[in-house]
Design a protein around this motif. Structure first.
Motif, PDB file in Angstrom:
ATOM      1  N   ARG A 142      42.879  56.339  65.534  1.00 27.71           N
ATOM      2  CA  ARG A 142      43.514  58.174  65.061  1.00 27.71           C
ATOM      3  C   ARG A 142      43.978  58.663  66.570  1.00 27.71           C
ATOM      4  O   ARG A 142      45.049  59.056  66.584  1.00 27.71           O
ATOM      5  CB  ARG A 142      42.331  58.754  64.507  1.00 27.71           C
ATOM      6  N   HIS A 143      43.135  58.412  67.484  1.00 24.89           N
ATOM      7  CA  HIS A 143      43.354  59.160  68.678  1.00 24.89           C
ATOM      8  C   HIS A 143      44.676  58.497  69.312  1.00 24.89           C
ATOM      9  O   HIS A 143      45.853  59.211  69.896  1.00 24.89           O
ATOM     10  CB  HIS A 143      42.237  58.793  69.769  1.00 24.89           C
ATOM     11  N   GLU A 151      42.063  52.433  61.060  1.00 27.38           N
ATOM     12  CA  GLU A 151      41.482  54.066  60.682  1.00 27.38           C
ATOM     13  C   GLU A 151      40.189  54.035  60.941  1.00 27.38           C
ATOM     14  O   GLU A 151      39.176  54.133  60.377  1.00 27.38           O
ATOM     15  CB  GLU A 151      41.575  53.954  58.879  1.00 27.38           C
ATOM     16  N   ASP A 152      40.217  54.313  62.388  1.00 24.58           N
ATOM     17  CA  ASP A 152      38.866  54.763  63.103  1.00 24.58           C
ATOM     18  C   ASP A 152      39.155  55.649  64.229  1.00 24.58           C
ATOM     19  O   ASP A 152      40.529  56.242  64.444  1.00 24.58           O
ATOM     20  CB  ASP A 152      38.134  53.501  63.562  1.00 24.58           C
ATOM     21  N   GLU A 153      38.185  56.192  64.744  1.00 22.17           N
ATOM     22  CA  GLU A 153      38.381  57.313  66.069  1.00 22.17           C
ATOM     23  C   GLU A 153      39.491  56.707  66.929  1.00 22.17           C
ATOM     24  O   GLU A 153      40.305  57.484  67.442  1.00 22.17           O
ATOM     25  CB  GLU A 153      37.009  57.710  66.653  1.00 22.17           C
ATOM     26  N   THR A 154      39.339  55.496  67.468  1.00 21.16           N
ATOM     27  CA  THR A 154      40.088  54.750  68.413  1.00 21.16           C
ATOM     28  C   THR A 154      41.497  54.665  67.849  1.00 21.16           C
ATOM     29  O   THR A 154      42.528  55.337  68.424  1.00 21.16           O
ATOM     30  CB  THR A 154      39.860  53.590  68.927  1.00 21.16           C
TER      31      THR A 154
END
Length: 159
Positions: A112-113, A107-110
């Motif tokens: 999620r993307h 659950e981090d930006e990478t």
């Protein structure tokens, strides 16, 4: 906590035929892994390669019911794998309801993307499988600029 999603769709073909369209590398290569194909059948305990470079670990195969796969998550440290579960449910009208769930992203930006991209990819896979099995149409042919033409079957009649 980890991120995950689920996509589903109805395919107007019997469960055995829909299931085979995923585990059989020639069929999967005809509508989904068209840019490089699938290297081998999905057999529990094996690793196959999709698109010439993506290793897919096959954890479980229950004929006409369920497939569980794992593959590498996005490039980050430490490395991790996501889990894909495909289920195949027969419907009263003889069709099949396919659900694909993928989970395990950080659950981090990478994460999620990457999960958004894979959600799009699995939804596309269901659409392509439906078009190919029901109508003999390969939706991916010509969709990508680097499409490999003439090397793979382009309709379900070619299987």
């Amino acid at each position: 906590m980890s991120l995950g999603f689920k996509v589903s769709g109805r395919i107007a073909k019997p469960v055995a035929e829909v299931f085979d369209a995923v585990v059989n590398p020639k069929k999967l290569s005809a509508y989904f892994t068209t840019l490089g194909g699938a290297s081998a059948p999905l057999v529990a305990g094996t690793t196959v390669t999709w698109w010439k470079s993506v290793p897919v670990e096959v954890d479980e195969v229950v004929p006409s019911e369920r497939i569980v796969l794992r593959w590498d998550g996005p490039e980050s440290e430490p490395r991790y794998k996501t889990r894909i579960e495909m289920t195949f449910k027969p419907l009263d009208d003889g069709a099949t309801f396919v659900t694909i769930a993928e989970s395990g992203w950080r659950e981090d930006e990478t994460g999620r993307h990457a999960s958004y991209g894979n959600c799009e990819g699995w939804a596309e896979m269901l659409s392509c499988m439906k078009a190919w099995l029901e109508y003999g149409i390969n939706l991916r042919e010509g969709f990508y600029p680097s499409e490999m033409r003439g090397e793979l079957p382009t309709s379900s009649e070619d299987k």
